[in-house]
Design a protein around this motif. Structure first.
Motif, PDB file in Angstrom:
ATOM      1  N   GLY A  69       0.495  -0.849  -0.106  1.00 51.07           N
ATOM      2  CA  GLY A  69       0.084  -0.247   0.080  1.00 51.07           C
ATOM      3  C   GLY A  69       0.875   0.961   0.363  1.00 51.07           C
ATOM      4  N   GLN A  70       0.305   1.882  -0.718  1.00 50.60           N
ATOM      5  CA  GLN A  70       0.744   3.514  -0.501  1.00 50.60           C
ATOM      6  C   GLN A  70       1.658   4.233   0.857  1.00 50.60           C
ATOM      7  OE1 GLN A  70       1.279   4.870  -3.727  1.00 50.60           O
ATOM      8  NE2 GLN A  70       2.179   6.911  -3.028  1.00 50.60           N
ATOM      9  N   ALA A  71       0.409   4.139   2.012  1.00 54.61           N
ATOM     10  CA  ALA A  71       0.515   4.393   3.144  1.00 54.61           C
ATOM     11  C   ALA A  71       2.355   3.178   4.029  1.00 54.61           C
ATOM     12  CB  ALA A  71      -0.758   4.645   4.150  1.00 54.61           C
ATOM     13  N   SER A  72       2.441   2.326   3.398  1.00 57.52           N
ATOM     14  CA  SER A  72       3.082   1.412   4.502  1.00 57.52           C
ATOM     15  C   SER A  72       4.553   1.134   3.923  1.00 57.52           C
ATOM     16  CB  SER A  72       2.196   0.368   4.603  1.00 57.52           C
ATOM     17  OG  SER A  72       1.634  -0.345   3.475  1.00 57.52           O
ATOM     18  N   THR A  73       4.828   2.165   2.382  1.00 60.14           N
ATOM     19  CA  THR A  73       5.887   1.475   1.832  1.00 60.14           C
ATOM     20  C   THR A  73       6.841   2.677   0.974  1.00 60.14           C
ATOM     21  OG1 THR A  73       4.993   0.626  -0.701  1.00 60.14           O
ATOM     22  CG2 THR A  73       4.794  -0.469   1.206  1.00 60.14           C
ATOM     23  N   ASN A  74       7.636   2.725   0.565  1.00 58.72           N
ATOM     24  CA  ASN A  74       8.113   3.665  -0.114  1.00 58.72           C
ATOM     25  C   ASN A  74       9.391   3.542  -1.129  1.00 58.72           C
ATOM     26  OD1 ASN A  74      11.282   2.880   0.727  1.00 58.72           O
ATOM     27  ND2 ASN A  74      10.662   3.538   3.129  1.00 58.72           N
ATOM     28  N   TRP A  75      10.208   3.853  -1.901  1.00 63.58           N
ATOM     29  CA  TRP A  75       9.931   3.594  -3.497  1.00 63.58           C
ATOM     30  C   TRP A  75      11.514   2.224  -3.481  1.00 63.58           C
ATOM     31  CZ3 TRP A  75       8.175   2.996  -8.044  1.00 63.58           C
ATOM     32  CH2 TRP A  75       6.846   3.726  -8.627  1.00 63.58           C
ATOM     33  N   ALA A  76      11.640   2.293  -1.693  1.00 63.93           N
ATOM     34  CA  ALA A  76      12.903   1.471  -1.325  1.00 63.93           C
ATOM     35  C   ALA A  76      12.789   0.357  -0.758  1.00 63.93           C
ATOM     36  CB  ALA A  76      14.052   2.136  -0.646  1.00 63.93           C
ATOM     37  N   HIS A  77      11.616  -0.249  -1.061  1.00 64.71           N
ATOM     38  CA  HIS A  77      10.737  -0.795  -0.283  1.00 64.71           C
ATOM     39  C   HIS A  77      10.267  -2.328  -2.304  1.00 64.71           C
ATOM     40  CE1 HIS A  77       9.910   0.380   3.735  1.00 64.71           C
ATOM     41  NE2 HIS A  77      10.667  -0.534   4.022  1.00 64.71           N
ATOM     42  N   MET A  78      11.544  -3.400  -1.708  1.00 71.94           N
ATOM     43  CA  MET A  78      11.677  -4.498  -3.085  1.00 71.94           C
ATOM     44  C   MET A  78      10.483  -6.081  -2.424  1.00 71.94           C
ATOM     45  SD  MET A  78      12.999  -2.886  -5.137  1.00 71.94           S
ATOM     46  CE  MET A  78      12.946  -1.123  -5.062  1.00 71.94           C
ATOM     47  N   LEU A  79      10.115  -6.391  -3.840  1.00 63.58           N
ATOM     48  CA  LEU A  79       8.745  -7.550  -3.783  1.00 63.58           C
ATOM     49  C   LEU A  79      10.144  -8.381  -3.642  1.00 63.58           C
ATOM     50  CD1 LEU A  79       6.651  -7.625  -6.261  1.00 63.58           C
ATOM     51  CD2 LEU A  79       5.611  -7.905  -4.105  1.00 63.58           C
ATOM     52  N   ASN A  80      10.329  -9.267  -2.577  1.00 60.26           N
ATOM     53  CA  ASN A  80      11.167 -10.358  -1.964  1.00 60.26           C
ATOM     54  C   ASN A  80      11.257 -11.228  -2.795  1.00 60.26           C
ATOM     55  OD1 ASN A  80      12.999 -11.738  -0.479  1.00 60.26           O
ATOM     56  ND2 ASN A  80      12.300 -12.481   0.424  1.00 60.26           N
ATOM     57  N   ILE A  81      10.523 -11.029  -3.858  1.00 60.07           N
ATOM     58  CA  ILE A  81      10.414 -12.415  -5.149  1.00 60.07           C
ATOM     59  C   ILE A  81       9.859 -12.243  -6.761  1.00 60.07           C
ATOM     60  CG2 ILE A  81       8.140 -12.123  -5.229  1.00 60.07           C
ATOM     61  CD1 ILE A  81       6.988 -15.251  -5.850  1.00 60.07           C
ATOM     62  N   GLN A  82      10.590 -12.695  -7.148  1.00 57.18           N
ATOM     63  CA  GLN A  82      11.326 -12.252  -8.693  1.00 57.18           C
ATOM     64  C   GLN A  82      10.553 -11.986  -9.512  1.00 57.18           C
ATOM     65  OE1 GLN A  82      13.417 -16.244  -9.379  1.00 57.18           O
ATOM     66  NE2 GLN A  82      15.367 -14.557  -9.536  1.00 57.18           N
ATOM     67  N   ALA A  83       9.909 -10.482 -10.666  1.00 54.61           N
ATOM     68  CA  ALA A  83       9.638  -9.869 -11.177  1.00 54.61           C
ATOM     69  C   ALA A  83       8.282 -11.540 -12.433  1.00 54.61           C
ATOM     70  CB  ALA A  83      10.173  -9.260 -12.169  1.00 54.61           C
ATOM     71  N   GLY A  84       9.352 -12.771 -12.308  1.00 60.66           N
ATOM     72  CA  GLY A  84       8.605 -13.888 -12.772  1.00 60.66           C
ATOM     73  C   GLY A  84       7.237 -14.342 -12.685  1.00 60.66           C
ATOM     74  N   ARG A  85       7.756 -14.439 -11.242  1.00 60.39           N
ATOM     75  CA  ARG A  85       6.744 -14.565 -10.303  1.00 60.39           C
ATOM     76  C   ARG A  85       5.368 -14.244  -9.144  1.00 60.39           C
ATOM     77  NH1 ARG A  85       8.929 -19.705  -8.704  1.00 60.39           N
ATOM     78  NH2 ARG A  85       8.083 -19.903  -7.282  1.00 60.39           N
ATOM     79  N   ILE A  86       5.420 -13.164  -9.921  1.00 59.55           N
ATOM     80  CA  ILE A  86       4.337 -12.154  -9.220  1.00 59.55           C
ATOM     81  C   ILE A  86       3.156 -11.644  -9.541  1.00 59.55           C
ATOM     82  CG2 ILE A  86       5.802 -11.584  -7.866  1.00 59.55           C
ATOM     83  CD1 ILE A  86       5.836  -8.753  -9.383  1.00 59.55           C
ATOM     84  N   THR A  87       2.903 -12.544 -11.065  1.00 59.62           N
ATOM     85  CA  THR A  87       1.451 -12.596 -11.472  1.00 59.62           C
ATOM     86  C   THR A  87       0.251 -12.994 -11.044  1.00 59.62           C
ATOM     87  OG1 THR A  87       0.017 -13.187 -14.138  1.00 59.62           O
ATOM     88  CG2 THR A  87       1.986 -14.724 -12.367  1.00 59.62           C
ATOM     89  N   LEU A  88      -0.620 -11.776 -11.202  1.00 64.78           N
ATOM     90  CA  LEU A  88      -1.494 -11.822 -10.340  1.00 64.78           C
ATOM     91  C   LEU A  88      -2.451 -13.294 -11.175  1.00 64.78           C
ATOM     92  CD1 LEU A  88      -3.107  -8.379 -10.555  1.00 64.78           C
ATOM     93  CD2 LEU A  88      -1.457  -9.478  -8.906  1.00 64.78           C
ATOM     94  N   ARG A  89      -2.410 -13.260 -12.186  1.00 65.25           N
ATOM     95  CA  ARG A  89      -2.885 -14.449 -12.596  1.00 65.25           C
ATOM     96  C   ARG A  89      -2.114 -15.642 -12.967  1.00 65.25           C
ATOM     97  NH1 ARG A  89      -6.071 -12.112 -17.938  1.00 65.25           N
ATOM     98  NH2 ARG A  89      -7.393 -14.050 -17.558  1.00 65.25           N
ATOM     99  N   ARG A  90      -2.187 -16.955 -11.926  1.00 67.21           N
ATOM    100  CA  ARG A  90      -1.642 -17.982 -11.892  1.00 67.21           C
ATOM    101  C   ARG A  90      -1.632 -18.460 -13.572  1.00 67.21           C
ATOM    102  NH1 ARG A  90       2.740 -20.032  -8.504  1.00 67.21           N
ATOM    103  NH2 ARG A  90       1.062 -20.440  -6.797  1.00 67.21           N
ATOM    104  N   GLU A  91      -2.641 -18.499 -14.539  1.00 62.07           N
ATOM    105  CA  GLU A  91      -2.255 -19.505 -15.301  1.00 62.07           C
ATOM    106  C   GLU A  91      -2.298 -18.324 -16.415  1.00 62.07           C
ATOM    107  OE1 GLU A  91      -6.735 -16.758 -15.256  1.00 62.07           O
ATOM    108  OE2 GLU A  91      -4.325 -17.837 -14.512  1.00 62.07           O
ATOM    109  N   ARG A  92      -1.459 -17.001 -16.278  1.00 66.27           N
ATOM    110  CA  ARG A  92      -0.506 -16.365 -16.860  1.00 66.27           C
ATOM    111  C   ARG A  92       0.286 -15.189 -16.643  1.00 66.27           C
ATOM    112  NH1 ARG A  92      -2.217 -11.674 -19.789  1.00 66.27           N
ATOM    113  NH2 ARG A  92      -0.804 -12.732 -21.335  1.00 66.27           N
ATOM    114  N   PRO A  93       1.758 -16.521 -16.189  1.00 62.35           N
ATOM    115  CA  PRO A  93       2.485 -16.366 -15.800  1.00 62.35           C
ATOM    116  C   PRO A  93       3.374 -14.770 -16.014  1.00 62.35           C
ATOM    117  CG  PRO A  93       3.074 -18.210 -16.282  1.00 62.35           C
ATOM    118  CD  PRO A  93       1.887 -18.093 -16.838  1.00 62.35           C
ATOM    119  N   GLU A  94       2.980 -14.845 -17.804  1.00 63.43           N
ATOM    120  CA  GLU A  94       3.662 -13.032 -18.432  1.00 63.43           C
ATOM    121  C   GLU A  94       2.874 -12.192 -17.594  1.00 63.43           C
ATOM    122  OE1 GLU A  94       1.669 -15.430 -21.416  1.00 63.43           O
ATOM    123  OE2 GLU A  94       2.537 -16.001 -19.715  1.00 63.43           O
TER     124      GLU A  94
END
Length: 665
Positions: A69-94
């Motif tokens: 969320g906008q209230a809880s993060t800044n631009w230095a906070h990163m996802l702890n998972i690679q971009a190729g694994r964060i799709t919202l749709r499991r059936e469309r990994p890309e």
């Protein structure tokens, strides 16, 4: 398609209380990650008049919750998972990569990211992921059926109670008077996120001090990190991922002083190698599970022995690249055995082990990407001309008290000398015990109405059915009440063997949202069809069991019964299942409608064929086809949520996907 976004609150006698004739309503409580994604899935697949109400109490958490969320993060906070694994749709990994590289509006991004090309192994700022959620919601609204609407409302839901075959959701708006409104709803999905942060007894003297940050993700917390003096000494209680986030918040704010990370065991997350690739191993069933009785002593010693055996079997050298990822891979491989272990042990022993070894489990279940872990690890080591500023303390805190007229805080330990610090940041995690939820909504659901009960074996979250249906105090399913998100963490452990942060990881939650949204729509469609309500939990995991169950209700005499089972199974595997997968994977509403027609027409023809071949009545044939359609769709959703299939990409990014070496290679 209409959408009401952040609409002004209306009076209880206005449109909040009434729905259009023939229009059903689903209310989703909470618009963080889980609530937003559930709404997206409802918009994707609803094909009859429906109003979806998405209610969020804190605008800074909308579309992201505390994680993104906008209230809880800044631009230095990163996802702890690679971009190729964060799709919202499991059936469309890309999907995320296509959005980030081809669709995203980058005008508000820092220059560092405005010209960045995302690949499979990239890290992603959490604020970008929030934008991805928000834009995918808008896209789902634009593409939805003409009679499906989304209303986004702002307010705090404090009560959900049964009324007239559905529920009434009561919420207070964000206006100065907190006007109360009511939303009659056919189905309710609770996506309320985490309970409040843990407040340890040793905080009682400092809990009201401006030197104490009780919740590092609360609205305004980033401003409080900015207020920390650059040379001040900061104590962070807890050593899991939230502690890493706190260090990143401090560094982002310009802090360069001493940071003490304190936990009882002193355990800390590792850091993934640069070329890290996620992999799924299989291991033998740990021998200690052959014990007649699983006591805590047997389990602890058994796990230690098996872990040592696996290290030796794999030739894991301390400090090697494999050493950095070995604990995570073993714990993933052990998930089936965790299910067995939890089911066989006394519930009190299960809770004791999860509490006692919480820090060890959490830090071993996942490491950190370098953009997160490196911030902490490099400051623990120091460099020539850059002093060591981060230290890890393995100690038990007994007390904290203000000193120097409240300008500093003395921390009293049980096993080492006191320290005096300028600030304390609470990173002990969130309360997980719904016996004492500390929130009026859950207080009413658990203790007021008995619509929900704490998860019995782990006391983490609430008890739910196969598709997230709340389990009532008397052990039955609460019709029309569902939960998605961290409230299901105990169920994820007992049902799927997940531990640590994986009980509410992106992958876990997107599976929940997909499955629950589809079940909500099925129940809306078949509200008057009791046959659909009688399907046993879990049989959709296997098409053989599904076919056997349908056939057993129609024919009992051989050889026709066997022939019917074979006919149902063959049609499910060869025709119905592929058609269902095509429908679920379709890119847009037009394509979904096409595959829906194909699926429906095929099943209608199959039903007519069954009636002719087996002498079934029209009603029997209709029932068989209806149940087969439901079970096949459930099986398709279950299959698409299978994590082992995520790497099977067929897209422009497929060539970037590498597969880690298997053991022995």
């Amino acid at each position: 398609m209409n959408v009401e976004t952040h609409a002004p609150m209306q009076s209880p006698q206005g449109p909040d209380t009434a729905m259009r004739d023939g229009v059903q309503r689903v209310t989703v409580v909470g618009a963080g990650f889980s609530g937003t994604l559930t709404a997206i899935r409802l918009l994707h697949f609803a094909d009859s008049p429906l109003e979806i109400c998405l209610v969020e109490r804190e605008e800074g958490y909308r579309y992201g919750g505390i994680a993104f969320g906008q209230a809880s993060t800044n631009w230095a906070h990163m996802l702890n998972i690679q971009a190729g694994r964060i799709t919202l749709r499991r059936e469309r990994p890309e999907d995320f990569l296509e959005w980030a590289n081809e669709e995203a509006d980058r005008s508000g991004w820092p220059r560092k990211w405005q010209y960045h090309t995302f690949g499979v192994a990239c890290v992603v700022p959490r604020r970008i992921f929030r934008q991805y959620l928000a834009e995918r919601l808008r896209g789902a609204v634009a593409d939805a059926h003409a009679d499906v609407t989304l209303r986004e409302l702002t307010g705090e839901v404090f009560d959900v109670r049964a009324q007239g075959g559905g529920y009434v959701v009561r919420y207070a708006d964000a206006g100065p008077q907190g006007t109360v409104h009511e939303l009659p709803s056919d189905q309710v999905v609770l996506a309320t996120g985490h309970l409040s942060p843990v407040q340890a007894p040793f905080y009682h003297r400092v809990k009201d001090s401006d030197r104490f940050i009780a919740d590092p993700y609360a609205p305004g917390a980033q401003e409080r990190f900015q207020a920390v003096g650059p040379e001040e000494t900061v104590l962070v209680t807890g050593s899991a991922l939230s502690a890493f986030d706190a260090v990143i918040s401090l560094v982002h704010a310009g802090h360069r002083g001493r940071i003490l990370i304190c936990s009882r065991g002193g355990h800390l997350h590792g850091t993934y190698p640069v070329d890290h690739e996620h992999d799924i191993w299989q291991t033998r069933r740990p021998p200690f599970l052959d014990a007649e009785r699983l006591t805590p002593e047997v389990v602890v010693e058994g796990i230690r022995a098996e872990y040592a055996h696996l290290r030796e079997e794999h030739g894991v050298e301390p400090g090697s690249a494999l050493d950095a990822v070995f604990p995570e891979r073993v714990m993933k491989a052990w998930e089936p055995y965790v299910i067995e272990l939890v089911s066989r042990m006394d519930a009190r022993d299960v809770r004791m082990l999860l509490d006692r070894y919480k820090s060890l489990i959490v830090t071993r279940r996942t490491s950190t990407v370098r953009e997160i872990g490196g911030v902490v690890r490099s400051r623990m080591r120091g460099f020539n001309g850059a002093p060591k500023t981060v230290e890890v303390l393995s100690a038990r805190i007994q007390d904290m008290r203000p000193v120097e007229d409240g300008a500093r805080i003395r921390v009293v330990f049980a096993d080492q000398p006191d320290v005096v610090v300028d600030r304390v940041v609470n990173c002990l995690g969130n309360n997980t015990d719904y016996e004492h939820p500390g929130h009026p909504l859950w207080q009413g659901l658990v203790h007021g109405y008995g619509y929900a009960r704490p998860q019995t074996r782990t006391h983490r979250g609430v008890e739910v059915g196969t598709h997230g249906q709340l389990v009532t105090a008397d052990g039955t399913i609460a019709p029309g009440l569902f939960g998605v998100g961290p409230m299901r963490q105990g169920d994820e452990t007992t049902r799927r063997g997940r531990l640590g942060a994986f009980v509410f990881s992106i992958g876990t939650l997107r599976n929940q949202c997909f499955d629950t949204a589809m079940e909500v729509l099925r129940r809306l469609k078949s509200a008057s069809d009791e046959e659909q309500m009688d399907i046993p939990d879990g049989i959709h995991h296997c098409l053989i069991r599904s076919s056997d169950w349908i056939a057993a209700d129609l024919l009992t005499e051989e050889p026709d019964a066997t022939r019917l089972r074979e006919r149902l199974l063959a049609h499910a595997r060869e025709t119905a299942f592929p058609n269902a997968v095509n429908h679920l994977q379709a890119q847009d509403r037009t394509e979904r409608a096409k595959y829906r027609r194909i699926l429906d027409d095929d099943l209608a023809e199959f039903g007519a064929a069954l009636a002719r071949e087996f002498g079934l009545t029209a009603q029997q044939a209709r029932r068989a086809v209806s149940l087969l359609a439901t079970l096949v769709e459930k099986h398709a959703v279950h299959t698409l949520c299978d994590i082992t299939r995520l790497a099977g990409w067929d897209s422009g990014y497929a060539e970037q996907v590498k597969h880690a070496p298997k053991k022995g290679e």
